[in-house]
Design a protein around this motif. Structure first.
Motif, PDB file in Angstrom:
ATOM      1  N   GLU A  81       0.107  -1.592  -8.007  1.00 45.84           N
ATOM      2  CA  GLU A  81      -1.270  -2.064  -7.808  1.00 45.84           C
ATOM      3  C   GLU A  81      -1.338  -3.592  -7.871  1.00 45.84           C
TER       4      GLU A  81
ATOM      5  N   GLU B 252       0.827  -1.206   0.000  1.00 48.63           N
ATOM      6  CA  GLU B 252       0.000   0.000   0.000  1.00 48.63           C
ATOM      7  C   GLU B 252       0.867   1.264   0.000  1.00 48.63           C
TER       8      GLU B 252
ATOM      9  N   LEU C 102       0.037  -5.051  -4.706  1.00 48.98           N
ATOM     10  CA  LEU C 102      -0.923  -4.939  -3.610  1.00 48.98           C
ATOM     11  C   LEU C 102      -2.013  -5.999  -3.729  1.00 48.98           C
TER      12      LEU C 102
END
Length: 411
Positions: free
Chosen positions: A181, A115, A184
């Protein structure tokens, strides 16, 4: 001298006695060889049974093992220590139920790092976007000045190069953002995988834990099994058949299962799969027989026997198996006639079932009486004696057991 005379007398007496015995034996043998009804021949005592037309079935009883028709294993998706396991042997499990949990502390940290990395990449993309807008405006201004002849072409080239560099930086920032992304998402999936779920497809009912491989506190690697889940609603018996019987089986054929662990009960089952190949070592093929087990009496792993009817003949010529004997290398029966003699009839044996056999002969013999005891002494035309002239009766196919027969008679 007298001693020698006594010895001679004893020798003469013994010679006379031996001769008399030999003469009697010879006379008895000649009398037996005559063998005619009118001679002094003692008839041979025999027992008889009647040949009848009846249903006879070619039955095979095959042994095998029960398996769960639906079986799947819940395994670890990620490495870690098993912190919780909420099921045990025999526990009934609902679909999509969390049954255990692997320590998720390392994966929580990985999610937090992913994150943070994502936020950095978003900031980089924003900065690259601002720089791209600036370089775009500068390039447009230099283009206008070049067209008006106010600026030199070199300044235009520098503005164009700066614009291209800003575009490349922006695309690189976009790629790094997409990578962050994805990282994550992967970290979150790993965190989700610390939850051990009982998941399956299809309409499967009454799923229970059949095996447990680990306990809480065990260290797991990806792929390590935790529990095996099985459905007990339907089980399958796995048996093997020989080449001789293979061609007589078909999908959907009915079988009857019995298990030593459940005395006095049988279970109707159906052949669901027939292997298209034979095992090279045993020369047998695998047959799967499915049985309804909603009563939950049968368990996977039990030893069972499958009774299969391979062929039925409703009006076969049937006699007790004891009526068959061998003469000169072929099967024969001795048929009793009204003159108290027997005729030797060659036969071929067909289906055998429960001490009965189908007889195939060149002449009609159904309804006749055949010898079932004493035929080892018989030959064609032998004189026989039937004590009490009784004919043994054998139970036809599907006859009631003795206990049930007595109960019906009492009623």
């Amino acid at each position: 001298m007298r001693k020698h005379a006594g010895t001679v007398v004893v020798f003469v007496v013994l010679t006379v006695v031996a001769g008399a015995v030999a003469w009697q034996a010879l006379g008895a043998g000649e009398s037996a060889d005559a063998g005619g009804p009118g001679d002094d021949v003692r008839p041979i005592a025999v027992e008889l049974a009647r040949v009848e037309r009846d249903l006879i079935r070619d039955v095979r009883v095959l042994s095998g093992t029960l398996e769960a028709s639906t079986r799947f294993t819940v395994a670890a998706e990620v490495a870690g220590v098993l912190r919780q396991l909420s099921v045990d042997l025999g526990s009934e499990v609902e679909p999509d139920t969390v049954i255990g949990k692997i320590d998720d502390a390392p994966l929580l940290q990985a999610v937090a790092e992913s994150e943070a990395e994502l936020e950095v990449r978003r900031a980089e993309l924003g900065r690259a976007g601002t720089n791209l807008d600036l370089r775009q405006r500068e390039f447009e201004r230099e283009t206008s000045l070049l067209e008006d002849g106010v600026t030199a072409e070199a300044a235009y080239d520098v503005a164009l190069a700066d614009l291209r560099a800003a575009e490349s930086t922006y695309k690189l920032a976009e790629a790094r953002l997409s990578q962050a992304e994805a990282s994550l998402r992967l970290a979150r999936l790993g965190l989700e995988d610390t939850l051990l779920r009982a998941e399956w497809t299809g309409e499967v009912e009454r799923v229970v834990v059949g095996q447990r491989y680990v306990d809480p506190g065990s260290t797991l690697r990806p792929g390590d099994p935790v529990v095996t889940l099985v459905s007990l609603e339907r089980l399958r018996a796995v048996v093997s058949v020989t080449e001789r019987d293979y061609t007589k089986l078909r999908i959907g054929q009915v079988a009857t299962l019995s298990a030593d662990a459940i005395e006095g009960r049988t279970f109707e089952a159906t052949i669901t799969r027939i292997a298209p190949v034979f095992d090279e070592a045993s020369r047998q093929a695998r047959i799967e027989i499915e049985v309804d087990n909603r009563a939950a009496l049968l368990k996977p792993g039990m030893f069972v026997r499958a009774r299969l009817i391979l062929e039925e003949r409703p009006a076969a010529v049937v006699a007790p198996l004891d009526a068959i004997t061998r003469r000169d290398g072929e099967d024969v029966v001795f048929v009793y006639d009204e003159q108290e003699t027997v005729s030797m009839i060659p036969v071929r044996m067909g289906i055998e079932e429960d001490g009965r056999v189908e007889l195939i002969a060149d002449r009609p013999i159904d309804g006749a009486r055949v010898v079932t005891l004493g035929h080892q002494l018989l030959s064609d035309g032998s004189l026989v004696n039937v004590p009490g002239d009784a004919v043994a009766e054998f139970e036809p196919a599907g006859a009631l057991p003795p206990v049930e027969k007595a109960e019906r008679a009492a009623e």
